[in-house]
Design a protein around this motif. Structure first.
Motif, PDB file in Angstrom:
ATOM      1  N   ALA A 260       0.821  -1.218   0.000  1.00 20.66           N
ATOM      2  CA  ALA A 260       0.000   0.000   0.000  1.00 20.66           C
ATOM      3  C   ALA A 260       0.851   1.263   0.000  1.00 20.66           C
ATOM      4  O   ALA A 260       0.468   2.272  -0.607  1.00 20.66           O
ATOM      5  CB  ALA A 260      -0.933  -0.011   1.204  1.00 20.66           C
ATOM      6  N   VAL A 261       2.006   1.230   0.668  1.00 26.06           N
ATOM      7  CA  VAL A 261       2.832   2.447   0.742  1.00 26.06           C
ATOM      8  C   VAL A 261       3.395   2.828  -0.631  1.00 26.06           C
ATOM      9  O   VAL A 261       3.231   3.979  -1.072  1.00 26.06           O
ATOM     10  CB  VAL A 261       3.961   2.277   1.778  1.00 26.06           C
ATOM     11  CG1 VAL A 261       4.880   3.495   1.765  1.00 26.06           C
ATOM     12  CG2 VAL A 261       3.382   2.076   3.174  1.00 26.06           C
ATOM     13  N   PRO A 262       4.057   1.918  -1.359  1.00 21.33           N
ATOM     14  CA  PRO A 262       4.509   2.312  -2.697  1.00 21.33           C
ATOM     15  C   PRO A 262       3.349   2.624  -3.640  1.00 21.33           C
ATOM     16  O   PRO A 262       3.482   3.484  -4.520  1.00 21.33           O
ATOM     17  CB  PRO A 262       5.308   1.099  -3.183  1.00 21.33           C
ATOM     18  CG  PRO A 262       4.907  -0.033  -2.317  1.00 21.33           C
ATOM     19  CD  PRO A 262       4.554   0.569  -1.004  1.00 21.33           C
ATOM     20  N   TYR A 263       2.220   1.958  -3.471  1.00 27.26           N
ATOM     21  CA  TYR A 263       1.062   2.280  -4.307  1.00 27.26           C
ATOM     22  C   TYR A 263       0.589   3.704  -4.007  1.00 27.26           C
ATOM     23  O   TYR A 263       0.236   4.472  -4.928  1.00 27.26           O
ATOM     24  CB  TYR A 263      -0.071   1.279  -4.054  1.00 27.26           C
ATOM     25  CG  TYR A 263      -1.039   1.136  -5.206  1.00 27.26           C
ATOM     26  CD1 TYR A 263      -1.789   2.219  -5.668  1.00 27.26           C
ATOM     27  CD2 TYR A 263      -1.218  -0.081  -5.845  1.00 27.26           C
ATOM     28  CE1 TYR A 263      -2.665   2.092  -6.727  1.00 27.26           C
ATOM     29  CE2 TYR A 263      -2.096  -0.221  -6.909  1.00 27.26           C
ATOM     30  CZ  TYR A 263      -2.814   0.875  -7.348  1.00 27.26           C
ATOM     31  OH  TYR A 263      -3.674   0.748  -8.409  1.00 27.26           O
ATOM     32  N   ALA A 264       0.575   4.066  -2.729  1.00 23.56           N
ATOM     33  CA  ALA A 264       0.172   5.424  -2.353  1.00 23.56           C
ATOM     34  C   ALA A 264       1.108   6.468  -2.952  1.00 23.56           C
ATOM     35  O   ALA A 264       0.673   7.556  -3.340  1.00 23.56           O
ATOM     36  CB  ALA A 264       0.142   5.544  -0.830  1.00 23.56           C
ATOM     37  N   ALA A 265       2.396   6.140  -3.027  1.00 26.21           N
ATOM     38  CA  ALA A 265       3.352   7.089  -3.613  1.00 26.21           C
ATOM     39  C   ALA A 265       3.038   7.367  -5.079  1.00 26.21           C
ATOM     40  O   ALA A 265       3.221   8.488  -5.571  1.00 26.21           O
ATOM     41  CB  ALA A 265       4.768   6.542  -3.472  1.00 26.21           C
ATOM     42  N   THR A 266       2.530   6.379  -5.799  1.00 22.13           N
ATOM     43  CA  THR A 266       2.175   6.591  -7.208  1.00 22.13           C
ATOM     44  C   THR A 266       0.906   7.420  -7.344  1.00 22.13           C
ATOM     45  O   THR A 266       0.658   8.007  -8.405  1.00 22.13           O
ATOM     46  CB  THR A 266       1.964   5.251  -7.934  1.00 22.13           C
ATOM     47  OG1 THR A 266       0.806   4.594  -7.414  1.00 22.13           O
ATOM     48  CG2 THR A 266       3.173   4.355  -7.767  1.00 22.13           C
ATOM     49  N   LEU A 267       0.092   7.480  -6.292  1.00 17.50           N
ATOM     50  CA  LEU A 267      -1.170   8.221  -6.339  1.00 17.50           C
ATOM     51  C   LEU A 267      -1.047   9.610  -5.720  1.00 17.50           C
ATOM     52  O   LEU A 267      -2.034  10.353  -5.677  1.00 17.50           O
ATOM     53  CB  LEU A 267      -2.268   7.443  -5.597  1.00 17.50           C
ATOM     54  CG  LEU A 267      -2.646   6.074  -6.190  1.00 17.50           C
ATOM     55  CD1 LEU A 267      -3.575   5.327  -5.237  1.00 17.50           C
ATOM     56  CD2 LEU A 267      -3.308   6.245  -7.543  1.00 17.50           C
ATOM     57  N   TYR A 268       0.145   9.962  -5.240  1.00 21.82           N
ATOM     58  CA  TYR A 268       0.326  11.254  -4.569  1.00 21.82           C
ATOM     59  C   TYR A 268      -0.006  12.391  -5.522  1.00 21.82           C
ATOM     60  O   TYR A 268       0.434  12.417  -6.672  1.00 21.82           O
ATOM     61  CB  TYR A 268       1.769  11.392  -4.077  1.00 21.82           C
ATOM     62  CG  TYR A 268       2.062  12.739  -3.462  1.00 21.82           C
ATOM     63  CD1 TYR A 268       1.514  13.097  -2.240  1.00 21.82           C
ATOM     64  CD2 TYR A 268       2.881  13.666  -4.128  1.00 21.82           C
ATOM     65  CE1 TYR A 268       1.767  14.319  -1.669  1.00 21.82           C
ATOM     66  CE2 TYR A 268       3.146  14.894  -3.561  1.00 21.82           C
ATOM     67  CZ  TYR A 268       2.585  15.217  -2.338  1.00 21.82           C
ATOM     68  OH  TYR A 268       2.842  16.453  -1.785  1.00 21.82           O
ATOM     69  N   ARG A 269      -0.805  13.354  -5.029  1.00 26.52           N
ATOM     70  CA  ARG A 269      -1.237  14.450  -5.897  1.00 26.52           C
ATOM     71  C   ARG A 269      -1.191  15.818  -5.226  1.00 26.52           C
ATOM     72  O   ARG A 269      -1.705  16.787  -5.747  1.00 26.52           O
ATOM     73  CB  ARG A 269      -2.656  14.163  -6.382  1.00 26.52           C
ATOM     74  CG  ARG A 269      -3.669  13.996  -5.272  1.00 26.52           C
ATOM     75  CD  ARG A 269      -5.000  13.469  -5.787  1.00 26.52           C
ATOM     76  NE  ARG A 269      -6.013  13.481  -4.735  1.00 26.52           N
ATOM     77  CZ  ARG A 269      -7.229  12.971  -4.878  1.00 26.52           C
ATOM     78  NH1 ARG A 269      -7.566  12.396  -6.026  1.00 26.52           N
ATOM     79  NH2 ARG A 269      -8.101  13.024  -3.888  1.00 26.52           N
ATOM     80  N   GLY A 270      -0.623  15.914  -4.059  1.00 28.25           N
ATOM     81  CA  GLY A 270      -0.404  17.209  -3.436  1.00 28.25           C
ATOM     82  C   GLY A 270      -1.366  17.547  -2.327  1.00 28.25           C
ATOM     83  O   GLY A 270      -0.963  18.091  -1.296  1.00 28.25           O
ATOM     84  N   ASP A 271      -2.664  17.256  -2.491  1.00 26.66           N
ATOM     85  CA  ASP A 271      -3.632  17.619  -1.457  1.00 26.66           C
ATOM     86  C   ASP A 271      -3.705  16.592  -0.335  1.00 26.66           C
ATOM     87  O   ASP A 271      -4.234  16.885   0.734  1.00 26.66           O
ATOM     88  CB  ASP A 271      -5.026  17.812  -2.076  1.00 26.66           C
ATOM     89  CG  ASP A 271      -5.498  16.587  -2.845  1.00 26.66           C
ATOM     90  OD1 ASP A 271      -4.635  15.843  -3.319  1.00 26.66           O
ATOM     91  OD2 ASP A 271      -6.720  16.390  -2.967  1.00 26.66           O
TER      92      ASP A 271
END
Length: 431
Positions: A260-271
């Motif tokens: 989940a952590v590396p997946y979350a990094a790919t979804l990072y969008r600033g907000d």
């Protein structure tokens, strides 16, 4: 004058009786179930708090991420070892006594862990012991529950426990950090010790004594004999093998939580920060499981659960395939929640497994299945992490979904050949 049988209608003797749906209120009204349910909830909440406390304590004392991860890994290894070897204790001794002994020994170990200045090696050994004792406790509890809740009450009670466990886990992890900031890690461990003592008191007050399942003239069989007999029982019959593989299918659909952590990094969008996105991702499947288990246990008839088991098993994996399209966060969360909803099939698989396993070997059988379940999860996450290192998280989640969907489809076809006899036993008798 003899009555004539009208064409196109079943005679009264052959008419199928209607299936009744058991409500959650009826299940909670059973005193022994309330005791098992309450004790499990208390000790599970304490365990979630203790996991966070251990991570904080080990990292603060060692400053080593490796040491912190190693202590966390100790929570996976003991059940894999202890399940096959120790679960049979609940078939050789009264199950209530096994549960009480495990609760008291775990409380003692946690009390020792809560002593400030406990050496790191001793701390690791105590963590191992606490988790190891969970194997015979869980096996005894799982084997006792069908005796407390008969028929469809068992499925509805399992659904209620599943919902409670998922909710308690989310609450425990969410509140753990804030609680430890106030209490400190040592007091948090002492609180976990208190939850095991409270669980033991609830069991003493609410669960009646029963004799040990094995009572023969030749004495109780040895631990190794029962382990071998349990393996032959579980894997020697086609229906049980299919149900066990249904349970172990989770090795495919829990993989996303492990990366989940590396997946979350790919979804990072600033907000939203990466930790915030990670929390949303990790909560998605448990949320779906809560919704699915509640609806599955409350609104679906027993025979429909068994008929739909294969389709729901495929539903756990099918949404993950769409992650290959790299959808945005909102769609990923929806797909993972839908996958969690499909996980409700495990309730039907568990109920069918209980029907097929004799009471005398039930604890040993549950222990073997639980060990394989944890091994499937650990191996799946390990392989997924290694693959994500090279391919990225999205394609790995999609590949896990595709592989799991293929296995689930095969199991669904095998299940159609075995379910008829089991379905015939879940219908209410005619009155």
């Amino acid at each position: 004058m003899a009555a004539t049988k009208q064409p196109g209608r079943l005679s009264g003797r052959h008419r199928r009786p209607p299936e009744t749906r058991i409500t959650y209120r009826e299940v909670v009204a059973v005193r022994e179930f309330r005791a098992l349910w309450l004790g499990q909830g208390m000790s599970l909440l304490g365990d979630q708090l203790a996991q966070v406390a251990l991570a904080v304590l080990v990292y603060s004392r060692t400053g080593s991420p490796l040491a912190t991860a190693a202590v966390y890994a100790l929570t996976y290894l003991p059940p894999i070892i202890g399940g096959p070897l120790l679960a049979g204790l609940a078939d050789r001794h009264p199950r209530r006594r096994v549960m009480l002994s495990c609760d008291l020994l775990r409380a003692l170990a946690l009390g020792a862990m809560a002593v400030p200045g406990m050496p790191f090696a001793a701390l690791c050994a105590l963590v191992f012991l606490v988790v190891l004792l969970g194997a015979p406790f869980t096996a005894a509890r799982a084997a006792l529950l069908p005796e407390v809740l008969e028929g469809d009450r068992y499925v509805v009670g399992s659904a209620l426990q599943n919902v409670t466990n998922q909710a308690v886990q989310m609450l425990g992890f969410a509140a753990g950090g804030a609680s430890i900031a106030v209490l400190g890690p040592y007091r948090a461990l002492a609180l976990d010790c208190a939850t095991f003592l409270a669980s033991a008191l609830v069991i003493v007050a609410g669960v009646r004594r029963r004799p040990a399942p094995h009572r023969g003239e030749g004495g109780r069989p040895s631990m190794w004999t029962m382990t071998a007999a349990g393996a032959r029982l579980v894997f020697g019959e086609r229906r049980l093998r299919t149900l066990v593989l249904f349970a172990w299918l989770c090795g495919f659909y829990v993989l996303p939580e492990g990366i989940a952590v590396p997946y979350a990094a790919t979804l990072y969008r600033g907000d939203l920060s990466v930790p915030a996105i990670t929390g949303l991702l990790m909560a998605a499947m448990p949320l779906g499981t809560v919704v699915g288990a509640f609806a599955f246990g409350r609104f679906v008839t027993p025979s429909c659960r068994l008929r739909g088991m294969g389709w729901l098993a495929m539903l756990t994996c099918a949404p993950l395939v769409l992650c290959a399209m790299r959808p945005p966060l909102e769609w990923v969360l929806a797909l993972w929640v839908l996958s969690g909803v499909g996980g409700a099939y495990q309730l039907a698989a568990n109920a069918a497994f209980v029907q097929c396993v004799p009471s005398a070997g039930r604890a040993q059988a549950f222990g073997l299945v639980q060990s394989g379940l944890l091994a499937a999860q650990g191996v799946g996450i390990l392989i997924g992490g290694a693959a994500a290192q090279r391919l990225g998280p999205e394609p790995v989640v999609a590949l896990a979904g595709a592989a799991g969907l293929s296995v689930a489809a095969v199991l669904a076809m095998l299940w159609t050949e075995s379910r008829t006899e089991i379905i015939s036993t879940v219908r209410a008798p005619a009155t």
